[in-house]
Design an enzyme around this catalytic site. Structure first.
Site, PDB file in Angstrom:
ATOM      1  N   LYS A 115       0.833  -1.206   0.000  1.00 35.09           N
ATOM      2  CA  LYS A 115       0.000   0.000   0.000  1.00 35.09           C
ATOM      3  C   LYS A 115       0.865   1.252   0.000  1.00 35.09           C
ATOM      4  CE  LYS A 115      -2.750   0.797   3.586  1.00 35.09           C
ATOM      5  NZ  LYS A 115      -3.972   0.729   4.432  1.00 35.09           N
ATOM      6  N   GLU A 135      10.576  -5.186   3.557  1.00 34.52           N
ATOM      7  CA  GLU A 135      10.727  -6.544   3.019  1.00 34.52           C
ATOM      8  C   GLU A 135      10.281  -6.615   1.557  1.00 34.52           C
ATOM      9  OE1 GLU A 135       9.555  -7.032   7.439  1.00 34.52           O
ATOM     10  OE2 GLU A 135       9.049  -5.711   5.768  1.00 34.52           O
ATOM     11  N   GLY A 140      -4.277  -4.076   5.619  1.00 32.47           N
ATOM     12  CA  GLY A 140      -3.649  -5.160   4.877  1.00 32.47           C
ATOM     13  C   GLY A 140      -4.281  -6.511   5.117  1.00 32.47           C
ATOM     14  N   ARG A 141      -4.635  -6.799   6.362  1.00 34.05           N
ATOM     15  CA  ARG A 141      -5.178  -8.119   6.679  1.00 34.05           C
ATOM     16  C   ARG A 141      -6.612  -8.297   6.193  1.00 34.05           C
ATOM     17  NH1 ARG A 141      -4.177  -4.904  10.892  1.00 34.05           N
ATOM     18  NH2 ARG A 141      -5.752  -4.407  12.464  1.00 34.05           N
ATOM     19  N   GLU A 167      -3.320  -9.551  15.123  1.00 31.34           N
ATOM     20  CA  GLU A 167      -2.919  -8.184  14.803  1.00 31.34           C
ATOM     21  C   GLU A 167      -4.062  -7.215  15.090  1.00 31.34           C
ATOM     22  OE1 GLU A 167       0.035  -7.234  11.536  1.00 31.34           O
ATOM     23  OE2 GLU A 167      -1.794  -6.425  10.633  1.00 31.34           O
ATOM     24  N   HIS A 196      -2.184 -36.501  15.514  1.00 29.98           N
ATOM     25  CA  HIS A 196      -0.974 -37.263  15.854  1.00 29.98           C
ATOM     26  C   HIS A 196       0.119 -36.345  16.376  1.00 29.98           C
ATOM     27  CE1 HIS A 196      -2.575 -40.941  13.951  1.00 29.98           C
ATOM     28  NE2 HIS A 196      -3.177 -40.075  13.161  1.00 29.98           N
ATOM     29  N   LYS A 202       9.670  -2.106  13.071  1.00 32.74           N
ATOM     30  CA  LYS A 202      10.150  -1.482  11.840  1.00 32.74           C
ATOM     31  C   LYS A 202      11.014  -0.262  12.160  1.00 32.74           C
ATOM     32  CE  LYS A 202       6.085  -2.746   9.058  1.00 32.74           C
ATOM     33  NZ  LYS A 202       4.957  -2.215   8.251  1.00 32.74           N
TER      34      LYS A 202
END
Length: 543
Positions: free
Chosen positions: A200, A206, A261-262, A347, A378, A506
């Protein structure tokens, strides 16, 4: 609040009542605690609740103004308090023809324009009218993003594999670990690879670092500056930065500050989805999500899937001291659902102050974790069944499978049901002893081993079912958890749409990185541990 105290009393009353007895004394329990909506169905009968508990939870929701807050969310009010923004992910799946105004702009119209642009772009790739710099057809798309720009699209692409058209293979690069991008690029042909840069702000470290690596790989492999525009597309609100990268304005798709974003997979961030399954199926995904939006808006609170699931989470988190919640999809295609929901929930609601900034004296978001069934049986199901912690769980399974192999799906369904029943019913000490005796154990052996085989039960779970995994049901499922997260945030009185805790790391990283790369004497990063580890890094890398 008196409603909170009433729930504390409910918890005390239910403390010594087993779910076994609740079922035994109420033959209609399973049908009464069963809700349908937007092609999904929820069986929440295996919870430590009665009608009085559910009524008390709904009363709490009303006291916290859930209905008013829900309307504010859907109408575009500025529910993101700290950033003074709406949270209008629901507008991304709103049908055309309706209107939601944000600062005088009809955002529904803006969304529809973007969907039309996406359709033109996707069709041009799939019908091969858009090709790479040597005229070859695109065979691969690499989505470069992180967080919601990565987890949501990856989940949906995997979930809808039966709907892949096969013309495009989708890859993802998210991690700043160079191994991620290098291993991805190794298997690709630059002549036939399309890159989507998903950021955005177009400033996410990253994403930008990985994009620069991809850009240089493309140039080193035969491409040139003029052909970057044919191979690189951006989804961003920062058009000038994308153009500086070499992406033409016509290949920049918008992101809006009213979409976190999420919550963004429904936007042009979903281009990897659309390229993999086609725009018709992508629109079906939006249709399924919108159906859940309508259910969330219109269904009575006590018959509302997101509301009931959100309130049950409050019930266990705040009154039974559950510290985590397991997401257990019994479908291979939904294997990445726990990863996406980790970000969505943790978040959003991992907050320690109220919307007004006051410190909270109660627990907020639980730890979200899980994995695909039946593999987890398991592994970590042992902790769920016999551990000392209370871990509520959501079992998620389709009634039919895309891959009917022998009796596999029936066996999978049996596993799902048996796990939820085992959590609820358990095995008493006497049942364990009798079982050992029937297997031929002596009285002494049975007495010694029975405590190890006894399972307490009374562990709560929900079971979510759908007819099959499809674009509509996947859209509805993800939207269900979005609204469930919002319901929790309303009760806890936190801002579910900011993420300042993410920003701190950040900020500190920007100060540490130059110290790792510089040959100058280290000025303290703020503590001796960080300084020591910086020196170790510099020594190992010859800095």
């Amino acid at each position: 609040m008196p409603e909170w105290r009433a729930l504390s009393e409910q918890k005390d009353a239910l403390q010594k009542i087993s779910m076994r007895s609740l079922f035994a004394n109420d033959p209609d329990r399973s049908s009464r605690y069963y809700i349908e909506g937007a092609e999904l169905a929820l069986d929440f009968s295996k919870n430590r609740i009665t009608d009085d508990t559910l009524a008390a939870l709904v009363s709490l929701a009303r006291r916290c103004r859930l209905e008013e807050r829900r309307a504010a969310l859907l109408e575009g009010s500025k529910v993101n308090i700290t950033e003074d923004r709406p949270a209008l992910h629901t507008a991304l799946r709103q049908p055309g023809g309706e209107e939601i105004l944000v600062d005088g702009v009809d955002v529904v119209q803006e969304v529809q324009k973007t969907l039309d642009r996406m359709e033109v772009f996707v069709n041009s790739v799939l019908d091969q009218s858009r090709t790479g710099f040597t005229g070859k057809t695109f065979t691969d798309v690499v989505s470069i993003g992180i967080g919601g720009s990565y987890l949501g699209p990856k989940l949906v692409v995997e979930a809808l594999q039966p709907y892949w058209h096969g013309a495009i293979s989708c890859h993802y690069v998210a991690n700043i670990d160079g191994t991620d991008v290098c291993e991805t690029l190794k298997c690709l042909n630059p002549e036939t690879t399309l890159f989507l840069i998903q950021s955005k702000s177009f400033r996410t470290q990253e994403t930008l670092e990985n994009s620069q690596v991809a850009r240089q790989w493309f140039l080193d492999s035969g491409g040139d500056e003029s052909s970057i525009a044919r191979h690189f597309v951006a989804v961003t609100a920062n058009v000038p930065a994308a153009e500086s990268f070499g992406i033409s304005a016509e290949n920049v798709f918008p992101m809006w500050d009213w979409v976190g974003g999420r919550y963004s997979l429904w936007s042009a961030i979903g281009l990897p989805i659309a390229l993999t399954i086609g725009m018709d199926h992508f629109r079906d995904l939006l249709t399924g999500a919108h159906a859940m939006d309508l259910h969330f808006r219109d269904a009575p609170l006590e018959r509302n899937l997101p509301v009931v699931m959100g309130l049950l989470s409050i019930w266990y988190n705040n009154f039974w001291q559950a510290e985590s919640h397991a997401i257990l999809p019994y479908d291979h295609y939904l294997r990445s659902l726990p990863d996406h929901l980790q970000q969505l929930d943790m978040e959003s609601n991992g907050k320690r102050v109220s919307e007004s900034g006051a410190s909270l004296d109660y627990q907020t978001g639980p730890v979200i974790w899980g994995g695909v069934g039946s593999n987890g049986q398991h592994a970590y199901h042992q902790l769920i069944h016999q551990g000392t912690r209370l871990i509520p769980a959501d079992f998620i399974i389709p009634l039919t499978t895309h891959n009917p192999v022998a009796t596999h799906h029936a066996e999978l369904f049996a596993n799902c049901l048996s796990q939820s029943r085992a959590m609820m019913a358990g095995k008493t000490l006497e049942e364990a002893r009798q079982e050992l005796l029937q297997e031929g154990a002596t009285e002494e052996t049975a007495r010694q081993l029975a405590p190890h085989k006894a399972i307490p039960g009374n562990k709560p779970s929900n079971t979510l079912i759908m007819e099959t995994v499809s674009p509509r049901t996947v859209g509805a499922l993800i939207a269900l958890y979005e609204h469930r997260t919002f319901v929790q945030g309303v009760i806890w009185n936190v801002d579910s749409f900011d993420q300042w805790g993410v920003e701190l790391g950040k900020q500190l990283g920007k100060g540490i990185l130059p110290k790792l790369l510089s040959r100058e004497a280290i000025r303290t990063a703020g503590d001796s541990s960080t300084d020591h580890l910086i020196r170790k890094f510099r020594s190992a890398n010859g800095v």
